[in-house]
Design a protein around this motif. Structure first.
Motif, PDB file in Angstrom:
ATOM      1  N   ASP A 176      13.029  66.369  20.174  1.00 32.46           N
ATOM      2  CA  ASP A 176      14.110  65.927  21.056  1.00 32.46           C
ATOM      3  C   ASP A 176      15.070  67.103  21.261  1.00 32.46           C
ATOM      4  OD1 ASP A 176      15.755  64.312  22.538  1.00 32.46           O
ATOM      5  OD2 ASP A 176      16.750  63.414  20.811  1.00 32.46           O
ATOM      6  N   ILE A 177      14.723  67.959  22.220  1.00 35.65           N
ATOM      7  CA  ILE A 177      15.500  69.189  22.455  1.00 35.65           C
ATOM      8  C   ILE A 177      15.636  69.397  23.978  1.00 35.65           C
ATOM      9  CG2 ILE A 177      14.987  70.515  20.345  1.00 35.65           C
ATOM     10  CD1 ILE A 177      12.853  71.119  23.331  1.00 35.65           C
ATOM     11  N   TYR A 178      16.437  70.384  24.379  1.00 35.24           N
ATOM     12  CA  TYR A 178      16.455  70.804  25.782  1.00 35.24           C
ATOM     13  C   TYR A 178      15.490  71.975  25.937  1.00 35.24           C
ATOM     14  CZ  TYR A 178      20.788  68.159  26.643  1.00 35.24           C
ATOM     15  OH  TYR A 178      21.718  67.172  26.780  1.00 35.24           O
ATOM     16  N   GLU A 179      14.693  71.944  27.005  1.00 39.51           N
ATOM     17  CA  GLU A 179      13.825  73.091  27.310  1.00 39.51           C
ATOM     18  C   GLU A 179      14.476  73.812  28.470  1.00 39.51           C
ATOM     19  OE1 GLU A 179       9.545  72.307  27.770  1.00 39.51           O
ATOM     20  OE2 GLU A 179       9.518  73.953  29.222  1.00 39.51           O
ATOM     21  N   LEU A 180      15.148  74.938  28.177  1.00 42.35           N
ATOM     22  CA  LEU A 180      16.022  75.535  29.182  1.00 42.35           C
ATOM     23  C   LEU A 180      15.341  76.526  30.109  1.00 42.35           C
ATOM     24  CD1 LEU A 180      19.151  76.137  26.904  1.00 42.35           C
ATOM     25  CD2 LEU A 180      18.756  74.249  28.488  1.00 42.35           C
ATOM     26  N   LEU A 181      14.292  77.182  29.608  1.00 38.61           N
ATOM     27  CA  LEU A 181      13.716  78.254  30.412  1.00 38.61           C
ATOM     28  C   LEU A 181      12.269  78.537  30.027  1.00 38.61           C
ATOM     29  CD1 LEU A 181      15.014  80.181  32.521  1.00 38.61           C
ATOM     30  CD2 LEU A 181      15.463  81.783  30.668  1.00 38.61           C
ATOM     31  N   ASP A 182      11.465  78.871  31.050  1.00 41.25           N
ATOM     32  CA  ASP A 182      10.122  79.369  30.788  1.00 41.25           C
ATOM     33  C   ASP A 182      10.229  80.891  30.749  1.00 41.25           C
ATOM     34  OD1 ASP A 182       7.520  80.161  30.757  1.00 41.25           O
ATOM     35  OD2 ASP A 182       6.884  78.993  32.503  1.00 41.25           O
ATOM     36  N   ARG A 214       8.901  79.167  25.585  1.00 38.41           N
ATOM     37  CA  ARG A 214      10.040  78.483  26.221  1.00 38.41           C
ATOM     38  C   ARG A 214      11.306  78.672  25.384  1.00 38.41           C
ATOM     39  NH1 ARG A 214       7.255  75.168  30.164  1.00 38.41           N
ATOM     40  NH2 ARG A 214       5.293  76.310  30.262  1.00 38.41           N
ATOM     41  N   LYS A 237      20.234  69.657  21.275  1.00 40.74           N
ATOM     42  CA  LYS A 237      21.060  68.934  22.250  1.00 40.74           C
ATOM     43  C   LYS A 237      22.532  68.914  21.838  1.00 40.74           C
ATOM     44  CE  LYS A 237      17.669  66.060  24.555  1.00 40.74           C
ATOM     45  NZ  LYS A 237      17.214  64.729  24.933  1.00 40.74           N
ATOM     46  N   ARG A 252      11.333  62.439  31.787  1.00 36.83           N
ATOM     47  CA  ARG A 252      11.176  63.296  30.612  1.00 36.83           C
ATOM     48  C   ARG A 252      11.741  64.689  30.908  1.00 36.83           C
ATOM     49  NH1 ARG A 252       5.608  64.661  29.654  1.00 36.83           N
ATOM     50  NH2 ARG A 252       6.217  66.808  29.950  1.00 36.83           N
ATOM     51  N   GLU A 284      15.110  66.518  29.131  1.00 33.90           N
ATOM     52  CA  GLU A 284      14.973  67.826  28.470  1.00 33.90           C
ATOM     53  C   GLU A 284      15.752  68.909  29.200  1.00 33.90           C
ATOM     54  OE1 GLU A 284      10.774  68.581  28.700  1.00 33.90           O
ATOM     55  OE2 GLU A 284      10.302  67.377  26.950  1.00 33.90           O
ATOM     56  N   LYS A 285      16.441  68.576  30.284  1.00 34.64           N
ATOM     57  CA  LYS A 285      17.076  69.568  31.175  1.00 34.64           C
ATOM     58  C   LYS A 285      16.046  70.642  31.538  1.00 34.64           C
ATOM     59  CE  LYS A 285      22.072  69.510  30.346  1.00 34.64           C
ATOM     60  NZ  LYS A 285      22.567  69.177  31.682  1.00 34.64           N
ATOM     61  N   ASN A 286      14.828  70.197  31.732  1.00 33.05           N
ATOM     62  CA  ASN A 286      13.723  71.116  31.963  1.00 33.05           C
ATOM     63  C   ASN A 286      13.597  71.370  33.479  1.00 33.05           C
ATOM     64  OD1 ASN A 286      11.299  72.461  32.042  1.00 33.05           O
ATOM     65  ND2 ASN A 286      10.287  71.113  30.551  1.00 33.05           N
ATOM     66  N   HIS A 330      12.831  74.116  35.240  1.00 29.18           N
ATOM     67  CA  HIS A 330      11.694  74.874  35.782  1.00 29.18           C
ATOM     68  C   HIS A 330      10.480  73.978  36.003  1.00 29.18           C
ATOM     69  CE1 HIS A 330      11.894  75.319  31.393  1.00 29.18           C
ATOM     70  NE2 HIS A 330      10.579  75.228  31.404  1.00 29.18           N
ATOM     71  N   GLU A 331      10.222  73.059  35.036  1.00 21.71           N
ATOM     72  CA  GLU A 331       9.052  72.182  35.211  1.00 21.71           C
ATOM     73  C   GLU A 331       9.329  71.081  36.233  1.00 21.71           C
ATOM     74  OE1 GLU A 331       7.101  70.866  31.656  1.00 21.71           O
ATOM     75  OE2 GLU A 331       6.663  72.901  31.045  1.00 21.71           O
TER      76      GLU A 331
END
Lengths: 212, 372
Positions: free
Chosen positions: A83-89, A182, A187, B168, B172-174, B176-177
């Motif tokens: 349960d996290i934020y994925e901010l950037l690729d 990533r 959070k 989802r 995730e503040k995702n 880019h996806e």
């Protein structure tokens, strides 16, 4: 008082590459380059503290708040669903999660498919989306020998160059998902350190765009 | 009992109950068990879908409550224009994500069920703010509005079948996806960008409300924007208004929630300590005409946020069988009167950490070691 950003970096070549991106983004920590066995490095002036952790553990450090941000492979994020934020690729550490089998493999839809993998959740989700009945055999390494010894019909594993598969007489049949590194954030940390995390994300994002 | 002797989570229970009492909320006490059928029908509403079940003597399948809201909704009736205001302090039983085993969790929360108007929304969210402030000095309440967000998602043209995936990415503040998924679905770039910007924004009322007015007017329902703006302005202008943030990535299951949803964070705790929102959709699923809004404070989050004391006891007093009881009593009373703790033993227990070691040397108690 300056806010201190705690960063979990994956040990190894990928981590070193990631560190240079952070350094370039204005978060240097020269002591990290010293050749020793230390795992925690701090630059109070730059407001950053780095930890070297096992790549598969980065997401746990971030989810549990021991690190505010970190860099983890998409494979780990899909497998453990933290349960996290994925901010950037970051567009580095690129590879793919793939289905591989012996060259003469034919998928007999009339029987349950035996799948050997380290990534049970990813494999399960993939075959569920296809409505395919499977039997997952969870292994922790040397996945490639499972089809050779007829332990499984196929494997679901990370493929970089494909050399290991080739040497074991296996071939890729399908790509499950492309993988890359990533930038992730806890959070709660994001709520209290959003300005720093957004600034860092922006600077690193500029570098990933330059790479394209 | 002095409040300093209570665990932070125990102290919180008293503070929160006092707070909710003040605003006229009634205590709702419920049974530990609930018919399993209630959870089987609403499995997706539960945080974890594993439930401890057992068969009662009459053959009915019962469960140890994994959730409180469902039981409250089940036991309340539609009440016309009035609002039933209830709070609870209950233990629930859920699977902990880290250990994959069941855990008993103490939860305090409140529910307002009935004809929910803007004032009731404001009151419940402001009680969430006050509850959060009780948990620590530095805290943040992030607020989203699922009605506004859903309108932006619909404007972008996301197909219904893909909602779960899109939610989802949003959670995730995702970005880019989310953008590449929109691109794969053939969604216009301008619409996808607006959705991405809505998910990306995070800030105070002053920073974000003008953006919502400018960018989302004509896209999101005007009434929803007006209510959101009114409630957020009232909250931000009030006491502790500086802890309010707008963040549309704060999402919950749209099959149950609608309108306002919010999550609270307390510095030093790595996950949200409070979660709530409007759940009219759940009410509808349970054949109720009323609306509802509520929240829960997760007290287990504070267990590990407490600083572990350096000592088990302030004074360890070693006496013998021949010691004078009145001398021992006098010594114990003196130590306790100073606000310290004292443990009486005939031998030093294994592994104990004490500040001072006292010994009765036949008619006189003296300090033989001081670790303070």
């Amino acid at each position: 008082m300056q806010t201190m950003l705690n960063v979990a970096l994956p040990k190894g070549r990928l981590g070193e590459k990631v560190y240079s991106m952070f350094e370039k983004a204005g978060y240097p920590c020269p002591s990290i380059k010293e050749n020793n066995r230390k795992l925690i490095f701090e630059n109070e002036e730059a407001g950053v503290r780095y930890f070297w952790v096992k790549p598969s553990d980065v997401a746990i450090y971030v989810e549990r708040g021991a690190a505010d941000i970190g860099v983890a492979g998409k494979d780990i994020l899909l497998e453990y669903e933290p349960d996290i934020y994925e901010l950037l690729d970051l567009k580095i550490g690129k590879c793919r999660m793939a289905v591989a089998a012996k060259k003469d493999f034919r998928d007999d839809m009339g029987r349950t498919l035996k799948v050997a993998t380290k990534f049970s959740n990813i494999a399960g989700n993939y075959y569920r989306s296809k409505g395919r009945d499977i039997d997952i055999i969870h292994l922790n390494g040397s996945i490639e020998i499972a089809p050779i010894l007829e332990l499984s019909d196929v494997i679901v594993d990370i493929v970089e160059t494909g050399t290991t598969l080739k040497e074991n007489d296996l071939t890729v049949f399908d790509t499950v998902v492309p993988i890359s590194a990533r930038l992730i954030s806890n959070k709660a940390s994001y709520k209290f350190k959003s300005a720093e995390i957004d600034r860092l994300t922006q600077k690193i994002s500029e570098q990933t765009e330059e790479q394209l | 009992m002095k409040s300093s002797q209570l665990l932070p989570s125990e102290n919180l229970v008293f503070l929160l109950r006092e707070l909710y009492d003040k605003y006229g909320y009634s205590r709702y006490k419920m049974n530990k068990f609930e018919e399993y059928d209630l959870y089987a029908k609403n499995k997706d509403f539960l945080i974890s879908d594993s439930v401890i079940t057992f068969t009662d003597t009459n053959g009915k399948l019962l469960a140890l409550k994994p959730d409180v809201t469902l039981s409250i909704v089940k036991n309340t009736k539609d009440s016309g224009e009035t609002v039933q205001k209830l709070y609870y302090n209950e233990n629930v039983y859920r699977v902990s994500k880290g250990t994959h085993s069941f855990k008993e969790i103490t939860q305090v929360g409140l529910e307002a069920i009935g004809d929910i108007d803007s004032y009731t929304i404001f009151e419940v969210v402001s009680l969430a703010v006050k509850s959060l402030v009780c948990t620590g000095e530095n805290c943040i309440l992030e607020i989203s509005h699922l009605g506004i967000l859903s309108d932006v998602i619909n404007y972008a043209g996301i197909p219904k079948a893909e909602m779960r995936k899109v939610f989802r990415f949003i959670g995730e503040k995702n970005i880019h996806e989310l953008l590449s998924f929109c691109n794969a679905l053939g969604i216009e770039k301008e619409k996808a960008d607006l959705l991405a910007d809505t998910v990306k924004i995070y800030g105070t009322a002053d920073e974000i409300l003008p953006w919502i007015r400018e960018k989302l007017t004509g896209i999101a329902d005007e009434n929803n924007i007006n209510i959101f703006e009114t409630v957020i302005k009232a909250l931000s202008g009030g006491e502790n208004g500086d802890i309010i943030r707008i963040d549309f990535s704060a999402v919950d299951d749209i099959r149950y929630y609608n309108g306002f949803v919010f999550k609270g964070f307390s510095e030093g705790v790595p996950q949200s300590v409070l979660s709530g929102g409007q759940y009219d959709a759940l009410m509808k699923n349970m054949k109720r005409k009323s609306g509802a809004i509520g929240f829960a404070v997760y007290l287990d989050c504070f267990e590990n946020a407490t600083k572990v004391s350096d000592y088990d006891v302030d004074a360890l007093l070693i006496y013998s069988e021949n010691s004078d009881i009145s001398l021992l009593k006098r010594t114990v009373d003196e130590i306790i009167a100073k606000g310290e703790s004292v443990l009486m033993q005939r031998e030093i227990p294994d592994g104990i950490k004490y500040k001072r070691l006292l010994k009765d040397l036949g008619g006189e108690v003296i300090c033989v070691a001081n670790n303070a």
